[in-house]
Structures are given as C-alpha cells and as structure tokens.
Design a protein around this motif. Structure first.
Motif, mmCIF file in Angstrom:
data_model
loop_
_atom_site.group_PDB
_atom_site.id
_atom_site.type_symbol
_atom_site.label_atom_id
_atom_site.label_comp_id
_atom_site.label_asym_id
_atom_site.label_seq_id
_atom_site.Cartn_x
_atom_site.Cartn_y
_atom_site.Cartn_z
ATOM 1 N N ALA A 198 -18.325 35.443 40.816
ATOM 2 C CA ALA A 198 -19.828 35.124 40.594
ATOM 3 C C ALA A 198 -20.180 35.215 39.073
ATOM 4 O O ALA A 198 -20.883 34.321 38.639
ATOM 5 N N ALA A 199 -19.431 35.854 38.261
ATOM 6 C CA ALA A 199 -19.473 35.831 36.686
ATOM 7 C C ALA A 199 -19.105 34.470 36.118
ATOM 8 O O ALA A 199 -19.743 33.894 35.295
ATOM 9 N N ALA A 200 -17.879 33.998 36.683
ATOM 10 C CA ALA A 200 -17.551 32.510 36.350
ATOM 11 C C ALA A 200 -18.514 31.444 36.819
ATOM 12 O O ALA A 200 -18.605 30.640 36.069
ATOM 13 N N ILE A 201 -18.910 31.617 37.954
ATOM 14 C CA ILE A 201 -19.995 30.699 38.417
ATOM 15 C C ILE A 201 -21.138 30.528 37.508
ATOM 16 O O ILE A 201 -21.547 29.526 37.019
ATOM 17 N N ALA A 202 -21.834 31.535 37.177
ATOM 18 C CA ALA A 202 -22.848 32.007 36.377
ATOM 19 C C ALA A 202 -22.326 31.302 35.021
ATOM 20 O O ALA A 202 -23.261 30.790 34.450
ATOM 21 N N ALA A 203 -21.361 31.465 34.442
ATOM 22 C CA ALA A 203 -21.016 30.792 33.000
ATOM 23 C C ALA A 203 -20.878 29.357 33.145
ATOM 24 O O ALA A 203 -21.410 28.856 32.465
ATOM 25 N N ILE A 204 -20.358 28.789 34.364
ATOM 26 C CA ILE A 204 -20.212 27.344 34.429
ATOM 27 C C ILE A 204 -21.920 26.832 34.532
ATOM 28 O O ILE A 204 -22.182 25.708 33.834
ATOM 29 N N GLU A 205 -22.545 27.507 35.386
ATOM 30 C CA GLU A 205 -23.816 27.050 35.546
ATOM 31 C C GLU A 205 -24.761 27.022 34.568
ATOM 32 O O GLU A 205 -25.955 26.117 34.248
ATOM 33 N N SER A 206 -24.416 27.754 33.565
ATOM 34 C CA SER A 206 -25.203 28.119 32.364
ATOM 35 C C SER A 206 -24.937 27.477 31.145
ATOM 36 O O SER A 206 -25.557 27.504 29.930
ATOM 37 N N GLY A 207 -23.588 26.337 31.305
ATOM 38 C CA GLY A 207 -23.216 25.652 30.344
ATOM 39 C C GLY A 207 -22.272 26.455 29.422
ATOM 40 O O GLY A 207 -22.169 25.989 28.107
ATOM 41 N N ARG A 208 -21.730 27.678 29.599
ATOM 42 C CA ARG A 208 -20.790 28.378 28.673
ATOM 43 C C ARG A 208 -19.384 27.967 29.021
ATOM 44 O O ARG A 208 -18.456 28.830 29.308
ATOM 45 N N SER A 248 -12.925 29.510 28.277
ATOM 46 C CA SER A 248 -14.333 30.161 27.988
ATOM 47 C C SER A 248 -14.765 30.716 29.750
ATOM 48 O O SER A 248 -15.167 31.839 29.729
ATOM 49 N N VAL A 249 -14.578 29.945 30.694
ATOM 50 C CA VAL A 249 -15.246 30.555 31.861
ATOM 51 C C VAL A 249 -14.368 31.854 32.427
ATOM 52 O O VAL A 249 -14.945 32.617 32.923
ATOM 53 N N SER A 250 -13.006 31.695 32.179
ATOM 54 C CA SER A 250 -12.300 32.811 32.533
ATOM 55 C C SER A 250 -12.324 34.098 31.749
ATOM 56 O O SER A 250 -12.356 35.281 32.042
ATOM 57 N N GLN A 251 -12.742 33.858 30.440
ATOM 58 C CA GLN A 251 -13.254 35.104 29.686
ATOM 59 C C GLN A 251 -14.417 35.799 30.115
ATOM 60 O O GLN A 251 -14.540 36.898 30.096
ATOM 61 N N TYR A 252 -15.319 35.044 30.768
ATOM 62 C CA TYR A 252 -16.615 35.472 31.234
ATOM 63 C C TYR A 252 -16.116 36.188 32.497
ATOM 64 O O TYR A 252 -16.910 37.243 32.676
ATOM 65 N N ALA A 253 -15.206 35.728 33.286
ATOM 66 C CA ALA A 253 -14.976 36.450 34.307
ATOM 67 C C ALA A 253 -14.149 37.727 34.009
ATOM 68 O O ALA A 253 -14.610 38.781 34.666
ATOM 69 N N ALA A 254 -13.370 37.591 33.228
ATOM 70 C CA ALA A 254 -12.680 38.839 32.882
ATOM 71 C C ALA A 254 -13.632 40.026 32.085
ATOM 72 O O ALA A 254 -13.509 41.071 32.315
ATOM 73 N N MET A 255 -14.728 39.545 31.516
ATOM 74 C CA MET A 255 -15.749 40.343 31.121
ATOM 75 C C MET A 255 -16.350 41.239 32.111
ATOM 76 O O MET A 255 -16.794 42.286 31.945
ATOM 77 N N ALA A 256 -16.694 40.679 33.189
ATOM 78 C CA ALA A 256 -17.387 41.203 34.274
ATOM 79 C C ALA A 256 -16.383 42.061 35.046
ATOM 80 O O ALA A 256 -16.877 43.238 35.431
ATOM 81 N N ALA A 257 -15.265 41.735 34.928
ATOM 82 C CA ALA A 257 -14.047 43.000 35.654
ATOM 83 C C ALA A 257 -13.903 44.022 34.600
ATOM 84 O O ALA A 257 -13.912 45.125 35.121
ATOM 85 N N LEU A 258 -14.103 43.971 33.392
ATOM 86 C CA LEU A 258 -14.302 45.187 32.391
ATOM 87 C C LEU A 258 -15.473 45.707 32.212
ATOM 88 O O LEU A 258 -15.645 47.059 31.998
ATOM 89 N N THR A 259 -16.645 45.276 32.422
ATOM 90 C CA THR A 259 -17.797 45.928 32.465
ATOM 91 C C THR A 259 -18.720 46.173 33.883
ATOM 92 O O THR A 259 -19.177 47.286 33.465
ATOM 93 N N GLN A 260 -18.361 45.616 34.591
ATOM 94 C CA GLN A 260 -18.933 46.092 35.877
ATOM 95 C C GLN A 260 -18.094 46.988 36.588
ATOM 96 O O GLN A 260 -17.294 46.767 37.523
#
Length: 392
Positions: free
Chosen positions: A56-66, A274-286
């Motif tokens: 979900a974090a990766a999808i959100a990153a894509i949809e928000s243009g990150r 970039s998308v993978s990094q936002y996904a990894a951030m979710a793994a580490l923070t959630q």
C-alpha cells in the motif's frame, strides 16, 4: 579468415564463476517449460507475498508522484528509519549519515569490498559460505581465505581457527549469521571473541545479517555491539519482509566507510528505486504490522524446517538442524559421493531441484531451501525416498 573481434574481456571477468544457484534454477525452469513436474528447492526466496501495508505504501508513492531520483545514499527519512531500526533491534548506534541504502544487500557488500580492499589483501570467510562472497572479494584483486566450520558442530565458527589464518595481509573478516547455506547462528561468545581479535589485529569486519529476523533456536546478536569502529553491518528488506524483488539493502558503519561506499554508488547505479524505498520505509516504521508478519512467517519456516530435517535424517541423509535462515545442508554421499552428481540425480531422476555444495565449500552436501509449503516438502521427501530406494 575472420578478423579478430574488436574487444577482449577483462581478466577479472574471465575468472568469474557463474552462480551455481542460478545455474540450477535455469535447468529446473527449462524442465518446467518442457512440462516436467519439478519441485524447486534451490532458490533463497520467501514464498510469502509482500505484506499488504508495504504494498500500500508503494502504491501511495506512485499515485502521489514520488517516482523521481532520490539521493544516492537513500531518502533521508528512510535512513532515519534504518538508524532507528539499528538502534532498537540491533543495539547499534549509527547516525542517519552513517547509513546507506543500496540496490539490494548484494550491492552493499560489493560496495564495501571495493571501498575497503586492495589487490593482495586477504579476507577470511567462514565456510561453507554464500557463493558470492569469494567471487566479489576476488574481483577486487584480494584473496578470499576459507575458514572451515564442521557439520557436527552445526557449522559454528571457532574463533581460534579464524585467528590461526590471520597474516600481515589480512584486512577483513566476512561473517554471515544467520548463515546461507548453513543456517548457523553464531552465539554471542563467539562474536565477542571475533570482535576482540579484529580489534587486536586491526581488521575490518563485514557482517551480513540479512536473515536476522529468521532465527528459531538461538539468540541473534550483532557483532557491531563489541567492535563498532571495526564493523560494517549489512542487512535489508528482502528476506524478513518478503521483498526480494524490491531490491532494497542497507548498511551502517564507520562514517568514512559509508562515505566511500556512497562515492562508489554515485558512479555506478546511483540511488535505489524511489518506490521501493517508500515501501521499505513502511516496513520499518509500521512496526506492529511488520512484526505480525514476521512472527507468522517465522512460525511457518520453523515447522517446515523441522519436517524437512527429520525427513532427510530418516532417509539417511545427515542434516544438521539450522538455527536460522531457511536452508539445510544435507549429506548426499549415500546417494553419490560427488555432490554435483547427487544434485543431478535429484533433479533428473527425482525431479527435485537443489544446489550442490561445491561453490559453498561444502563437499558431499547439497543445499535445500524450506521456503516452500509443507505439502511441497512432503512430496520432495517422497521423491527422494523413491530415488534412494532405487540405488543399489
């Protein structure tokens, strides 16, 4: 007469060995394309899907243009999350600027070796070892030196064996705990002793802790606790979070080493996705969601491990019980004294794909992955039993 080609491959590439794991998988996939029912137990990849909160974090990153370039060493907020992870989970104090994000854990290791080694240096590597360590070391011009660990001990390292191989040219020790292919988890007293000898001899430690969350009957401890200025700690998102294809690794260590790794990466791949990094951030923070996934996966791996180890030993293929990761090393000499031929028989006759221990420095043994279902393990054991029954 044809003219000579206008190129010459480099000496370092000509001596590079192809991955035996990839070779076995390629042969297994070719059989599957031919319609052959092959059970693949050769690949080190979780069979679980990436958890929903990470996707979900990766999808959100894509949809928000990150989706733009990131800093070479990773998004600042991801490096802050990794710094907090090292502190809370590993007891390691790495400031965000002493952390770097790479395209998978393998790139972190590659960058570290090229940042720290010169031709003629020696690198001590406990064996059996992951096949890429000695090959990457050799690419730098350094010499990999195997330090055997015996199967009867569960492949545990004896620090005295390590110290006995130290020479004036020794520059590095590579550790992998939990280990691939052995599943060994080095106990705290062993790691403390290795940290002590590294400090006494002025040697750098590169510790690969990619399987740190997949530990069953042991205590996982980071050696950097005892030798922080002599240790680079490498891990990543691949195994624990079932994110192999996302290609996110990270490392923490002395700032000059991290800076050198950053410089190398800036001239090769630049930053990770970039998308993978936002996904990894979710793994580490959630953390609550991630912890629940890890507990579920670890319980499944433990059950699979126990069934596979018991089944192989019952068939006369001596197999130590791994304390971590998701591999076993089985003694296949009852099938054939040569591990390569044993692996061939298992694939061609039993239709079970395994990896011969040759490139792991594990003669007479093959590696099987239990990152697969219990049903698949049961079927594999039945096929191996039938094959052994056909042997004279």
């Amino acid at each position: 007469m044809h003219p000579s080609p206008p190129f010459q491959l480099s000496a370092r590439v000509r001596t590079l060995k192809p991955s035996s794991t990839v070779g076995v998988l390629s042969r297994a996939l070719e059989l599957q394309r031919q319609g052959v029912d092959v059970i693949t137990m050769s690949v080190g990849e979780p069979d679980f899907d990436t958890p929903p909160h990470i996707k979900a974090a990766a999808i959100a990153a894509i949809e928000s243009g990150r989706t733009k370039y990131t800093p070479v060493n990773g998004l600042p907020e991801l490096r802050e999350a990794i710094s907090a992870k090292f502190r809370d989970e590993n007891g390691l104090t790495y400031a965000p600027e002493a952390v770097t994000v790479t395209n998978g854990g393998k790139q972190a290791l590659y960058n570290a070796f090229f940042a720290l080694l010169n031709p003629g240096d020696e690198v001590l590597i406990p064996s059996p070892y992951w096949v890429s360590y000695p090959e990457m070391v050799a690419l730098t011009g350094a010499l990999p030196v195997a330090v055997p660990t015996p199967p009867h001990s569960g492949f545990l390292l004896n620090p005295a064996d390590l110290e006995a191989r130290i020479t004036p040219r020794t520059r590095m020790i590579v550790l992998n705990s939990p280990g691939n292919p052995t599943g060994a988890v080095f106990p705290p007293e062993v790691l403390r002793a290795v940290a002590d000898l590294a400090q006494r001899h002025g040697i750098m430690i590169v510790t690969d802790e990619m399987y740190e969350h997949l530990v069953y009957d042991a205590e996982q401890v980071s050696i950097g606790r005892w030798a922080p200025e002599h240790t680079l700690t490498v891990t990543g998102a691949s195994k624990a979070y079932a994110m192999t294809g996302w290609r996110i690794g990270y490392a923490g260590g002395p700032l000059p080493v991290i800076a050198a790794m950053h410089a190398l990466q800036s001239q090769s791949t630049s930053g990770a996705s970039s998308v993978s990094q936002y996904a990894a951030m979710a793994a580490l923070t959630q953390r609550e969601e991630t912890a629940g996934f890890i507990l579920t996966a670890r319980a499944a791996y433990r059950e699979r491990r126990d069934r596979l180890v018991a089944g192989l030993n019952a068939l006369g293929l001596r197999t130590p019980t791994p304390q971590g990761a998701f591999y076993v090393l089985a003694d296949t000499t009852p099938l054939h004294p040569d591990e390569g031929e044993a692996a061939r028989l298992l694939l061609d006759e039993a239709r079970v794909a395994v990896v011969p221990g040759t490139d792991f420095q594990a003669p007479g043994q093959v590696r099987l992955s239990f990152a697969t279902s219990l049903e698949t393990i049961e079927e594999a054991l039945q096929r191996i039993a039938q094959l052994l029954g056909e042997q004279p």
